[in-house]
Design a protein around this motif. Sequence first.
Motif, short mmCIF file in Angstrom:
data_model
loop_
_atom_site.label_atom_id
_atom_site.label_comp_id
_atom_site.label_asym_id
_atom_site.label_seq_id
_atom_site.Cartn_x
_atom_site.Cartn_y
_atom_site.Cartn_z
N PRO A 121 -23.93 -7.88 -25.32
CA PRO A 121 -22.69 -6.78 -25.58
C PRO A 121 -22.62 -5.56 -24.81
O PRO A 121 -23.51 -5.03 -24.47
N LEU A 122 -21.37 -5.34 -24.45
CA LEU A 122 -21.09 -4.08 -23.58
C LEU A 122 -21.46 -2.73 -24.53
O LEU A 122 -21.34 -2.49 -25.73
N HIS A 123 -22.17 -1.93 -23.63
CA HIS A 123 -22.48 -0.42 -24.11
C HIS A 123 -21.59 0.37 -23.74
O HIS A 123 -21.04 1.11 -24.57
N SER A 124 -21.14 0.43 -22.19
CA SER A 124 -20.08 1.22 -21.84
C SER A 124 -19.55 0.56 -20.60
O SER A 124 -20.00 -0.06 -19.95
N VAL A 125 -18.57 1.29 -20.08
CA VAL A 125 -17.84 0.75 -18.93
C VAL A 125 -17.23 2.15 -18.17
O VAL A 125 -16.42 2.84 -19.06
N ARG A 126 -17.61 2.50 -17.07
CA ARG A 126 -17.06 3.60 -16.41
C ARG A 126 -16.49 2.94 -15.08
O ARG A 126 -16.90 1.78 -14.33
N PHE A 127 -15.21 3.56 -14.71
CA PHE A 127 -14.44 2.85 -13.36
C PHE A 127 -13.86 3.94 -12.77
O PHE A 127 -13.59 5.04 -13.32
N ALA A 128 -13.23 3.50 -11.58
CA ALA A 128 -12.70 4.29 -10.59
C ALA A 128 -11.56 3.50 -9.67
O ALA A 128 -11.80 2.50 -9.77
N HIS A 129 -10.38 4.21 -9.61
CA HIS A 129 -9.45 3.50 -8.96
C HIS A 129 -8.83 4.39 -7.80
O HIS A 129 -8.71 5.39 -7.80
N ARG A 130 -8.58 3.42 -6.76
CA ARG A 130 -8.17 4.23 -5.42
C ARG A 130 -7.22 3.23 -4.88
O ARG A 130 -7.18 2.20 -4.63
N ARG A 131 -6.06 3.94 -4.72
CA ARG A 131 -5.03 3.36 -3.91
C ARG A 131 -5.25 3.70 -2.53
O ARG A 131 -5.25 4.49 -2.06
N LYS A 132 -5.35 2.26 -1.76
CA LYS A 132 -5.57 2.45 -0.51
C LYS A 132 -4.49 2.64 0.64
O LYS A 132 -4.95 3.02 1.80
N LEU A 133 -3.47 2.39 0.17
CA LEU A 133 -2.18 2.45 0.90
C LEU A 133 -1.03 3.08 0.10
O LEU A 133 -0.75 2.37 -0.90
N ALA A 134 -0.36 3.88 0.45
CA ALA A 134 0.90 4.64 -0.33
C ALA A 134 2.05 4.10 0.53
O ALA A 134 1.84 3.72 1.68
N SER A 135 3.18 4.03 -0.09
CA SER A 135 4.44 3.68 0.58
C SER A 135 4.73 4.23 1.93
O SER A 135 5.27 3.85 2.83
N GLY A 136 4.44 5.75 2.11
CA GLY A 136 4.78 6.51 3.37
C GLY A 136 3.68 6.09 4.37
O GLY A 136 3.83 6.67 5.22
N GLU A 137 2.54 5.65 3.80
CA GLU A 137 1.47 5.16 4.81
C GLU A 137 1.67 4.03 5.87
O GLU A 137 0.96 3.67 6.73
N TRP A 138 2.53 3.13 5.43
CA TRP A 138 2.72 1.77 6.13
C TRP A 138 4.10 1.78 6.90
O TRP A 138 5.15 2.33 6.56
N ARG A 139 3.96 1.21 8.19
CA ARG A 139 4.96 1.34 8.98
C ARG A 139 5.01 0.01 10.03
O ARG A 139 3.74 -0.42 10.14
N GLN A 140 6.06 -0.62 10.20
CA GLN A 140 6.19 -1.84 10.81
C GLN A 140 5.96 -1.49 12.51
O GLN A 140 6.93 -0.41 12.91
#
Length: 87
Positions: A60-79
């Motif tokens: 059985p789960l006692h607790s969950v901790r998490f982190a989220h990171r967007r590695k690429l934003a829309s303005g960081e990508w270029r062709q």
Amino acid sequence: MTETELLLKGYGLTTAEFFYRMPDHRHVLNSFLWQDYDLAPDHPRLFRFIAFWQSEIEGPLHSVRFAHRRKLASGEWRQVVGEFRYH
């Protein structure tokens, strides 16, 4: 889908640490680390995994901790149109 396609669609890397009780020794806590690409703020893949854990895993789960990171934003990508090689 490839990692790049996921990043372009707004996914980011979610890392979660699960603390759970051992099935035979309820006073002992253990940890499990999980990573996947997921969409913030709803985190459907993370919550699907938590539901799977609660229905299929004996510890059985006692607790969950998490982190989220967007590695690429829309303005960081270029062709890139061309390539320059220097010998």
